[in-house]
Structures are given as C-alpha cells and as structure tokens.
Scaffold this active site. Structure first.
Site, short mmCIF file in Angstrom:
data_model
loop_
_atom_site.label_atom_id
_atom_site.label_comp_id
_atom_site.label_asym_id
_atom_site.label_seq_id
_atom_site.Cartn_x
_atom_site.Cartn_y
_atom_site.Cartn_z
CG ASP A 175 21.68 35.03 83.86
OD1 ASP A 175 21.71 36.23 83.54
OD2 ASP A 175 20.63 34.46 84.22
CG ASP B 108 14.57 36.92 82.46
OD1 ASP B 108 15.57 37.16 81.74
OD2 ASP B 108 14.64 36.28 83.53
#
Ligand code: NAG
Ligand code: NAG
Ligand code: NAG
Length: 435
Positions: A158, A219
């Site tokens: 990430d 997301d």
C-alpha cells in the site's frame, strides 16, 4: 472484427514486458480480508471477526472444503492491522502476538499443507493506512526478506504516508528486493491508485515490469454505488488501462463484494460478469462461513471463472453505450471465442434490448452461444436480430464460440443441437433469448 484484431495485436506487443517471476499468468484468485473485516482488532468482544490467525484459518478451511480451491481461489490474503506496533529486536516486522500467537510462518504452512497460498500486506510509507509500522525505503530489503523467510506467497504493498518521490523509488525497490530473496512472491502495487491511475502520471509499461497487479483506483465499499463508480472509471479509461493488462500483469479494480450486504443477486452477477470481462483479479472479501447459496453460486460459476482466467489475458472493453442505459462489453478469448455482457443501468424494469452480432461487429458466421448464468445454449447467425431481457442493474452474459462457416452451419443443422437455432433473417417475431 477490427476491434478484436486490434486488441489482440496490442496484447502481443506488450506481452514481452512483464515482471519476470513467472507468477499470475492468469488473474490471481482468492480471498482478501479488507473490505469485509477491515481493521477489527477487538478479539475480546468479536472473536469470530477480528483480524487474527483464526479468521485466516477459518477462511482457509472453507476454501479447502467448500470447493473454492478447486475452482482456483487459492490465495488467503491478510490486509492491514496484522502487525505489532513495534518491530522486533532485530528490526523486523512481527505479527501482533495476541492475535497471531503461532506467527506468520506457521500460518503460511497451514495454507501450504492444503494447497493454498498466503498473502500479506505492507505499506511503503512510514505507517500503514491503519497506523501500523510501514516499510519506508530503508526498511524495504529487510521486510522483503522477512516475508520470504515466512514463506509468504504474495504481498499487497500500500502507499499511505509516502510521497510521490518515495513511491517512485520504493515500488521498484520492493520489486527488486522480493526478487533478491529468491522466493517467487506475487506483487500487488497500490502505487497508481495514489497517482490518479492514469498516464502521464502513471507509467503502465513500468508497472508491468515491476508488479504482477496494481490497484488503479479507490477502495471498493459494500454498495452498488461503489461498484458502479469503479466500473464507470475503468471503462471510461479503458484505452489507457486495457493495453496494460496481460499474463503476469493485471489491472485490479479491487475486491469482489458478492456475498456481503450491499448487492442484490442481479448486482452480484453484474460484478462477477464485469470483473471477468476486465480480466480482474478475483479476490473475494466476504464471510465464507455464512455465505448464501445464491452468492456462492455466482462466485463459483465455472464459465464466468474460465472467462476471467482466459490464457490470452486480454482485458475486455465496453463496445456500446446506448442512450437507453444499456452497455455492451466484449472480451476476446482464446480459440477465437469471446464473451459478451449486456448490462443495464436502468432502474425501471427488465429492458428488452434488440441487436445482432453483426451490429456488434462480429464477422459473418454462425455462433454457438452459452448463457453464463442460465447455462442455456443456442445457435445464432451474425445477421439475426435478437432480444435480450436485462434486469435493472443486472447483466446477461454470453460465451460466444468461434464462428462456424455458414456451409458447416447448415451441415450441422441436421445433426445434434442443444438449444434452439434461429437462422431465418426474415422472421417476423424476433428470437426471445433466455426470457
Ligand atoms: C528474478 O529476476 C530474474 C531476472 O528477471 C528472473 O529470472 C528470476 O526468475 C526472478 N526470481 C524471482 C524469485 O522472482
Ligand atoms: C518526500 O519525503 C521525503 C522524506 O522522505 C522528503 O525529503 C521529500 O522532500 C518529499 N518530497 C516531496 C515531493 O514532498
Ligand atoms: C515508462 O517506463 C518504461 C520502462 O521503464 C520506460 O522505458 C519509458 O521511457 C517510460 N515512459 C515514460 C513516458 O516515462
């Protein structure tokens, strides 16, 4: 078939540029904790759902025993919030000792004993998005080695708490560091999502060389609204994105939320169908212990999976966007076959969409059609108008075989047919497919 030829040619052109770890020649499939279980670390009050080794062994048991693994769902992936807030005495990441008492290596063995694989999560900034220790530039090598020592099979890397310059250095550096461990570890890069997902800020040629898959966009959340936003972004930008995909390197529109709370059955079929068209990684984020049989049937649909896993790895595209709210998507498949998806953005009632394969640019010929979700079959000439009935926010998905030569088609008409055949151009009533 100009479109298909063009797609095919571009896929051949870029297929020499892929991360050289031999992994993920088809989109990876499995399960990922984040969307459904987030950063629930309250094992005292919520022991069944907290991020702990039990959650991952529970999901592994379900994958192994309920037929998922045999269909290709092999990755069991940890997301954020697994680690201790402190590195160990040697400067290595370590799991939270209360929630992962057996350690990550034992968890990896648990997966490998069953033929499954374990994925882990890291972040190239100072902290993960959830505030746990990150893997900034000076920690990348030691963290890659730690993951390899644990026998981890995949890393999602990430990008919270890092800046553009650090990402430019860190994502390639982690790719090198993983390679240097000698252990093949699938590498998922969140990098493009932090840079808006589009050229010129994002260099997809470079990503294909250093990552196996990458998150391009925000997301996913547990709602139809979120799925639709993602679908719209990916297909509006398909000219930039589709050529980047191919064996070993995939665009990742994020997890499947089928089996959660936000989608109807029609919307669940839509997500599965469109993720198959996009050659997207299929990481479910749901509770496999309590999933409904309806959701399971959609996620375990063998034909949708085989379309997703087509070895040519060509990402499909939207080829029609009708004012009526119907979109048509096409993905070229091996053996001259293809997949078609008719999708409705409408919210009134099933829409009767009329078209023909010829109008969808198919060459002259006769085609065998299999409806992916009803399994009905039929034969259709390119010139024959047909009607599909598409439910609101739903899809009709077809597997379309290679065209048979017309002569051959007439030859076979006398033989064995499954389903019905429509080959009169002058019919007054149109074929009513699969209504
Ligand atoms: C590392 O990269 C080399 C050269 O690109 C490749 O041949 C090798 O298979 C890679 N090893 C791993 C473990 O990814
Ligand atoms: C990014 O962070 C580094 C510190 O790691 C800093 O030196 C650099 O100036 C930052 N760059 C930008 C573009 O903010
Ligand atoms: C993109 O990356 C490739 C491979 O690293 C490189 O050859 C190319 O010059 C880059 N393109 C741009 C526009 O920076």
């Amino acid at each position: 078939m100009y479109l298909v030829v063009l797609l095919f040619a571009s896929a051949l052109f870029v297929s020499t540029f892929a991360l050289d770890n031999g992994l993920m020649q088809t989109p990876p499939m499995g399960w990922l904790a984040w969307e459904r279980f987030r950063c629930d670390i309250d094992c005292e009050h919520d022991p069944k759902n907290c991020i702990s080794e039990n959650l991952f062994t529970d999901m592994a048991d379900r994958l192994y025993e309920d037929g998922w693994m045999d269909l290709g769902y092999v990755y069991v992936n940890i997301d954020d919030c697994w680690s201790s807030m402190q590195r160990d005495g040697k400067g290595r990441l370590q799991p939270d000792p209360k929630r992962f008492p057996g350690g990550i290596r034992r968890l990896a063995r648990y997966m490998h004993d069953r033929g499954l694989k374990l994925g882990i999560y890291g972040d190239m900034g100072t902290h993960t998005c959830g505030g746990y220790p990150g893997s900034p530039l000076d920690k990348i090598e030691i963290d890659a080695q730690t993951f390899a020592d644990w026998e981890v099979d995949m890393l999602k890397f990430d990008g919270c708490y890092s800046n553009t310059t650090e990402q430019e250095q860190g994502y390639p550096l982690m790719s090198k560091a993983l390679n240097a461990t000698g252990r093949p570890i699938g590498y998922s890069c969140s990098w493009p999502a932090y840079q808006g997902g589009l050229p010129p800020k994002v260099n997809y040629t470079q990503l294909g060389l250093i990552c196996n898959l990458w998150r391009n966009y925000g997301d996913i959340q547990d709602s139809w609204d979120s799925v639709l936003t993602i679908v719209d972004w990916f297909f509006e930008n398909q000219d930039a994105l589709a050529p980047a995909a191919g064996p070993g390197r995939w665009n990742d529109p994020d997890m499947l939320i089928v089996g959660d709370f936000g989608l109807s059955m029609d919307q669940s079929r839509s997500q599965m169908a469109l993720w198959a068209i996009m050659a997207a990684p299929l990481f479910m984020s749901n509770d496999l212990r309590t999933i409904s049989s309806g959701a399971r049937g959609i996620l375990q649909n063998k034909m949708a999976i085989s379309i997703n896993q087509d070895p040519m790895g060509i990402q499909g595209r939207r080829i029609v966007k009708e004012k009526s709210g119907i979109d048509v998507f096409l993905r070229p498949l091996s053996n001259n076959a293809s997949a078609l998806v008719f999708f409705s953005r409408r919210n009134d009632m099933p829409y009767r969409y009329q078209t023909s394969l010829r109008k969808l640019n198919y060459p002259t010929g006769s085609y065998n059609i299999i409806d992916v979700f009803t399994e009905k079959t039929m034969t259709l000439k390119d010139s024959t108008d047909f009607v599909v009935s598409v439910n609101p926010t739903g899809v009709v998905m077809w597997y379309v075989s290679a065209p048979a030569k017309m002569g051959l088609h007439y030859f076979f008409r006398g033989g064995h047919h499954h389903g019905s055949s429509y080959d009169k151009d002058d019919e007054n009533s149109l074929p009513q497919l699969f209504l």
